[in-house]
Design a protein around this motif. Structure first.
Motif, PDB file in Angstrom:
ATOM      1  N   PRO A 223       0.807  -1.226   0.000  1.00  0.00           N
ATOM      2  CA  PRO A 223       0.000   0.000   0.000  1.00  0.00           C
ATOM      3  C   PRO A 223       0.841   1.279   0.000  1.00  0.00           C
ATOM      4  O   PRO A 223       0.481   2.262  -0.658  1.00  0.00           O
ATOM      5  CB  PRO A 223      -0.830  -0.127   1.287  1.00  0.00           C
ATOM      6  N   LEU A 226       2.279   1.798  -3.660  1.00  0.00           N
ATOM      7  CA  LEU A 226       1.384   1.797  -4.806  1.00  0.00           C
ATOM      8  C   LEU A 226       1.508   3.063  -5.641  1.00  0.00           C
ATOM      9  O   LEU A 226       1.491   3.011  -6.881  1.00  0.00           O
ATOM     10  CB  LEU A 226      -0.057   1.605  -4.336  1.00  0.00           C
ATOM     11  N   ARG A 248      -3.078   1.260  -9.577  1.00  0.00           N
ATOM     12  CA  ARG A 248      -4.083   1.645  -8.583  1.00  0.00           C
ATOM     13  C   ARG A 248      -5.414   0.930  -8.849  1.00  0.00           C
ATOM     14  O   ARG A 248      -6.126   0.557  -7.914  1.00  0.00           O
ATOM     15  CB  ARG A 248      -4.299   3.160  -8.604  1.00  0.00           C
ATOM     16  N   PHE A 251      -4.988  -2.955  -8.086  1.00  0.00           N
ATOM     17  CA  PHE A 251      -4.854  -3.219  -6.654  1.00  0.00           C
ATOM     18  C   PHE A 251      -6.212  -3.567  -6.056  1.00  0.00           C
ATOM     19  O   PHE A 251      -6.319  -4.406  -5.144  1.00  0.00           O
ATOM     20  CB  PHE A 251      -4.269  -1.985  -5.963  1.00  0.00           C
ATOM     21  N   ARG A 252      -7.271  -2.968  -6.563  1.00  0.00           N
ATOM     22  CA  ARG A 252      -8.612  -3.176  -6.027  1.00  0.00           C
ATOM     23  C   ARG A 252      -9.241  -4.498  -6.452  1.00  0.00           C
ATOM     24  O   ARG A 252     -10.373  -4.787  -6.081  1.00  0.00           O
ATOM     25  CB  ARG A 252      -9.521  -2.016  -6.444  1.00  0.00           C
ATOM     26  N   THR A 260      -2.160  -5.629  10.188  1.00  0.00           N
ATOM     27  CA  THR A 260      -1.256  -4.504   9.918  1.00  0.00           C
ATOM     28  C   THR A 260      -0.595  -3.955  11.173  1.00  0.00           C
ATOM     29  O   THR A 260       0.376  -3.205  11.071  1.00  0.00           O
ATOM     30  CB  THR A 260      -2.024  -3.361   9.239  1.00  0.00           C
ATOM     31  N   THR A 265      -1.890   2.421   9.029  1.00  0.00           N
ATOM     32  CA  THR A 265      -1.601   1.528   7.917  1.00  0.00           C
ATOM     33  C   THR A 265      -2.880   0.884   7.406  1.00  0.00           C
ATOM     34  O   THR A 265      -3.083   0.738   6.185  1.00  0.00           O
ATOM     35  CB  THR A 265      -0.599   0.447   8.352  1.00  0.00           C
ATOM     36  N   LEU A 269      -4.485   1.172   3.650  1.00  0.00           N
ATOM     37  CA  LEU A 269      -4.891  -0.008   2.893  1.00  0.00           C
ATOM     38  C   LEU A 269      -6.336   0.108   2.432  1.00  0.00           C
ATOM     39  O   LEU A 269      -6.650  -0.134   1.255  1.00  0.00           O
ATOM     40  CB  LEU A 269      -4.711  -1.264   3.753  1.00  0.00           C
ATOM     41  N   HIS A 272      -6.797   2.531  -0.456  1.00  0.00           N
ATOM     42  CA  HIS A 272      -6.347   2.027  -1.748  1.00  0.00           C
ATOM     43  C   HIS A 272      -7.209   0.872  -2.262  1.00  0.00           C
ATOM     44  O   HIS A 272      -7.494   0.796  -3.462  1.00  0.00           O
ATOM     45  CB  HIS A 272      -4.899   1.547  -1.656  1.00  0.00           C
ATOM     46  N   ALA A 273      -7.588  -0.036  -1.368  1.00  0.00           N
ATOM     47  CA  ALA A 273      -8.252  -1.263  -1.800  1.00  0.00           C
ATOM     48  C   ALA A 273      -9.770  -1.146  -1.818  1.00  0.00           C
ATOM     49  O   ALA A 273     -10.431  -1.812  -2.616  1.00  0.00           O
ATOM     50  CB  ALA A 273      -7.842  -2.426  -0.886  1.00  0.00           C
TER      51      ALA A 273
END
Length: 326
Positions: A223, A226, A248, A251-252, A260, A265, A269, A272-273
């Motif tokens: 993450p 990325l 990007r 990643f999903r 984590t 963090t 994550l 991004h996800a």
């Protein structure tokens, strides 16, 4: 409890398989006065925590976990030999405890990692048996990752047979990580990030849209990297040669667990996800496990119902109940 938690990242190994696959680089596991050792290395784990299903269920009950997917500890991966018998024995033992767990346990089994055709055959066999939810694999194998060789073949077969894949690092040693537990603290996140990058930039996640794959430990350091990958994908032809979508976006298409150890963090994550790609994980029973999953989930503002739906989808339970995936 508004929704039972589904833990997709936990480990189980029966005591009769403590010998590990032939050629294991770590030496056999063994019990010493109720404590588990890997060769001469103490693992800081009670032996029963790894091998006793009743202890696993008790831990689940204590932490509001309704379903736990157990997989082999990473040093049980058959990386250096065929280990046909070991793989088959583990999968048979795991299938038995899953079938006898009254729906409390799911299983992610082993495949051979020395031969592509054998690995593909074993994935197909797991799917045909219909007991285990999928397989667990390492992120790196003999200098390769998910975009080449045996690991890619396993992913292709898992996607074809609609099985889940859990990618778990092996804590590979390097001289500069020989102290301070750095092989775990740095090595594990780097191994996982390498596999995420290979899956994205190597085109695997793009070419296998039906693949249900989870990278543990929150994706390692992926993450945080990325944005760098995305920049390089736009800036360099060699980086984007294997995929046609921005990292990007790809990643999903993967799943990541909550292990984590840090709320910031976890927030990164999730940003991004997307929350629908976050799964609960504990890393039970290791010393790096999240010891209080409910508190960590609630403090992080994660929705328990969404986590449950995502866990069911990853493990194939949503499909089994309705004939199709969510």
């Amino acid at each position: 409890m508004s929704a039972g938690l589904i833990d997709v990242h936990a480990h189980w190994l029966p005591s009769d398989l403590f010998g590990l696959p032939s050629g294991s680089p770590y030496g056999a596991m063994r019990d010493q006065d109720g404590e588990l050792f890997l060769g001469d290395l103490p693992l800081s784990i009670r032996t029963e925590a790894m091998s006793d299903v009743n202890a696993i269920i008790a831990d689940m009950d204590a932490h509001e976990i309704s379903l736990r997917a157990v997989s082999p500890p990473p040093f049980a991966f058959a990386v250096n030999s065929s280990s046909e018998n070991y793989v088959e024995d583990y999968n048979a033992s795991l299938s038995k405890v899953v079938a006898e767990s009254s729906g409390r346990l799911a299983g992610l089994g082993l495949t051979r990692l020395d031969d592509e055709s054998s690995a593909v055959r074993q994935v197909a066999g797991i799917a045909k048996a219909g007991v285990l939810a999928g397989v667990a694999i390492p992120p790196l194998l003999r200098g390769e990752s998910l975009d080449t060789g045996v690991l890619r073949s396993v992913l292709e077969s898992a996607a074809e047979h609609r099985l889940a894949v859990l990618v778990h690092p092996m804590q590979l040693p390097r001289p500069e990580w020989s102290s301070h537990y750095l092989a775990n603290l740095i090595g594990n996140p780097v191994e996982t990030a390498t596999a995420v990058a290979a899956g994205i930039l190597g085109g695997v996640l793009e070419e296998l849209p039906d693949l249900r794959i989870c990278f543990v430990h929150g994706g390692g350091c992926a993450p945080a990297l990325l944005g760098r990958w995305s920049h390089a994908w736009h800036a360099r032809a060699d980086v984007r040669a294997g995929s046609s979508s921005d990292p990007r976006e790809l990643f999903r298409s993967a799943y990541f667990d909550t292990v984590t150890h840090d709320q910031n963090t976890l927030d990164l994550l999730a940003a991004h996800a997307g929350q629908d790609r976050i799964l609960c994980g504990t890393d039970y029973p290791f010393d790096m496990a999240e010891s209080n999953l409910p508190a960590f989930v609630d403090k992080g503002g994660l929705d328990r119902a969404a986590l449950q739906r995502s866990g069911q989808t990853f493990l194939g339970l949503a499909r089994d109940r309705r004939g199709h995936d969510d």
